[in-house]
Motif scaffolding. Structure first.
Motif, mmCIF file in Angstrom:
data_model
loop_
_atom_site.group_PDB
_atom_site.id
_atom_site.type_symbol
_atom_site.label_atom_id
_atom_site.label_comp_id
_atom_site.label_asym_id
_atom_site.label_seq_id
_atom_site.Cartn_x
_atom_site.Cartn_y
_atom_site.Cartn_z
ATOM 1 N N HIS A 268 -2.413 -7.647 -18.158
ATOM 2 C CA HIS A 268 -3.356 -6.667 -18.026
ATOM 3 C C HIS A 268 -4.674 -7.241 -18.056
ATOM 4 O O HIS A 268 -5.497 -7.126 -17.398
ATOM 5 N N LEU A 269 -4.895 -7.728 -19.387
ATOM 6 C CA LEU A 269 -6.299 -8.316 -19.923
ATOM 7 C C LEU A 269 -6.776 -9.407 -18.776
ATOM 8 O O LEU A 269 -7.770 -9.476 -18.564
ATOM 9 N N ARG B 23 -5.860 -9.579 -15.727
ATOM 10 C CA ARG B 23 -6.532 -9.188 -14.633
ATOM 11 C C ARG B 23 -7.978 -8.634 -14.687
ATOM 12 O O ARG B 23 -8.533 -8.868 -13.588
ATOM 13 N N GLN B 24 -7.948 -7.869 -15.766
ATOM 14 C CA GLN B 24 -9.446 -7.412 -15.906
ATOM 15 C C GLN B 24 -10.484 -8.554 -16.113
ATOM 16 O O GLN B 24 -11.552 -8.440 -15.396
ATOM 17 N N ASP C 144 -10.727 -9.771 -12.368
ATOM 18 C CA ASP C 144 -11.295 -9.009 -11.319
ATOM 19 C C ASP C 144 -12.893 -8.054 -11.626
ATOM 20 O O ASP C 144 -13.533 -7.389 -11.119
ATOM 21 N N SER D 128 -13.841 -6.699 -14.469
ATOM 22 C CA SER D 128 -14.058 -5.267 -14.973
ATOM 23 C C SER D 128 -14.371 -5.364 -16.685
ATOM 24 O O SER D 128 -14.503 -4.406 -17.282
ATOM 25 N N SER D 129 -14.057 -6.564 -16.959
ATOM 26 C CA SER D 129 -14.285 -6.882 -18.491
ATOM 27 C C SER D 129 -15.839 -7.010 -18.710
ATOM 28 O O SER D 129 -16.313 -7.096 -17.885
ATOM 29 N N PHE E 183 -13.252 -4.149 -22.763
ATOM 30 C CA PHE E 183 -12.191 -4.256 -21.851
ATOM 31 C C PHE E 183 -11.123 -2.909 -22.058
ATOM 32 O O PHE E 183 -11.681 -1.907 -23.044
ATOM 33 N N ALA E 184 -10.468 -2.321 -21.183
ATOM 34 C CA ALA E 184 -9.498 -1.384 -21.162
ATOM 35 C C ALA E 184 -8.359 -1.971 -21.883
ATOM 36 O O ALA E 184 -7.648 -2.986 -21.537
ATOM 37 N N PRO F 192 -4.680 -2.332 -22.572
ATOM 38 C CA PRO F 192 -3.691 -2.492 -21.450
ATOM 39 C C PRO F 192 -2.497 -1.279 -21.517
ATOM 40 O O PRO F 192 -1.983 -1.052 -21.020
ATOM 41 N N PHE G 57 -11.402 2.477 -23.094
ATOM 42 C CA PHE G 57 -12.308 1.142 -23.025
ATOM 43 C C PHE G 57 -12.786 0.736 -24.466
ATOM 44 O O PHE G 57 -13.255 1.583 -24.953
#
Length: 345
Positions: free
Chosen positions: A172-173, A175-176, A179, A181-182, A309-310, A312, A317
């Motif tokens: 999950h991390l 991927r952030q 992409d 988004s972090s 980061f979001a 997981p 956030f």
């Protein structure tokens, strides 16, 4: 996530492992590097050494050389490969960690300057990974078999890192980070007066073919990987500028390389020429002042200050902020006082 995508964020394809390192003696007569290495490496054949040189794996004073390069007195000769040496072992080490957040899925660590994130380049112990496997059991392995590692920062860069404790968190991390988004914000002290209040540096980053220990910008985009760095001026001190840098991508040495490309090498970044006095006067007092700053901050002036980061599992956030380390704060304060003194006079 594809392994190549995760590798891209971790920059593992840019890693080189030190297999051999030798210092030529003071009385060394000029000698071909292949013959020089034959005298030091047990069971090595000249053919294998020449093949290593052909593949760009033999370095003299940090620069890849051909097998007929002449080694001279005091030269540093290294053999570096993209795979670890046979004696490479990942062993637990009781090294304290500055943990700023931890739950069942992840932890956030404030890494001190001088600590290597994972073994390589001749650093096979004392790394963050050695510490992690001592303190935590069964961390998930990334595609390069590095326990818990989602991203990394350079040895002499201080600041925040997130470590995954479960396979789900790792994926999950990762991927952030891939992409974009972090959130990652760094504070950097750079040479020169950055005139624009904010801006963006773009340019593909890849390994420098003339010095494979360095990265460089390929402005045509024909080599390397896309890289984007956004910057904002925090303070101007005349001959140096304090910046906030936000990463959109995560390439090896990205801020260091992009800022050099923009004409503003990081202060005291030895690998990229920032350990020289690049801006200022020729006055002896000024040179002494800068050298004193170098002593206070014996590394590149770069700190990974903010990480977001979001989560997981919860999706919340999370944003973490860290204090600028004392060595960097002290150097900034010296420049702040120097700039004020220049204005007052």
């Amino acid at each position: 996530m594809k392994d190549t995508e995760r590798d891209d964020e971790l920059n593992q394809d840019d890693e080189l492992y030190e297999h051999y390192s030798f210092q030529a003696g003071k009385g060394q007569e000029p000698l071909r590097v292949d013959k020089f290495l034959m005298n030091f490496i047990e069971n090595a054949t000249r053919n294998k050494i020449q093949q290593a040189a052909k593949n760009g794996n033999i370095y003299v004073n940090g620069i890849a050389v051909k097998s007929n390069h002449k080694v001279k007195a005091n030269d540093e000769v290294k053999v570096l490969f993209e795979h670890p040496p046979h004696e490479y072992l990942l062993t637990p080490e009781e090294i304290p960690l500055d943990i700023v957040y931890e739950d069942d899925e992840l932890l956030v660590i404030n890494k001190p300057a001088g600590m290597v994130v994972h073994p390589g380049h001749g650093n096979y112990s004392g790394t963050l990974i050695n510490a992690l496997i001592y303190h935590f059991n069964n961390l998930p392995l990334n595609s390069n078999e590095r326990p818990g590692l989602v991203h990394r920062i350079d040895k002499d860069t201080s600041g925040l890192l997130v470590i995954a404790k479960t396979e789900h968190a790792l994926n999950h991390l990762s991927r952030q980070f891939f992409d974009k988004s972090s959130e990652r914000e760094y504070v950097a002290l750079v040479w020169g007066n950055v005139t624009e209040d904010e801006g963006t540096v773009t340019g593909h980053i890849g390994r420098n073919p003339k010095n494979r220990l360095q990265m460089m910008v390929f402005p045509e985009g024909d080599q390397g990987k896309e890289a984007v760095t956004h910057y904002k001026v925090l303070e101007r001190f005349g001959y140096v500028t304090l910046l906030s840098c936000r990463l959109e991508t995560g390439r090896t040495h990205q801020i260091r390389v992009h800022m050099k490309y923009a004409g503003h090498t990081l202060f005291n970044d030895e690998r990229y020429g920032g350990e020289r006095i690049l801006k200022g006067t020729t006055f002896t007092k000024y040179k002494q002042f800068v050298e004193n700053c170098f002593k206070i901050l014996p590394r590149q002036a770069l700190h990974a200050k903010t990480l977001g980061f979001a989560h997981p599992v919860t999706g919340e956030f999370l944003r973490f902020d860290s204090e600028i380390p004392e060595d960097m704060q002290e150097a900034i304060e010296k420049w702040r006082n120097y700039a004020k003194h220049q204005i007052d006079n």
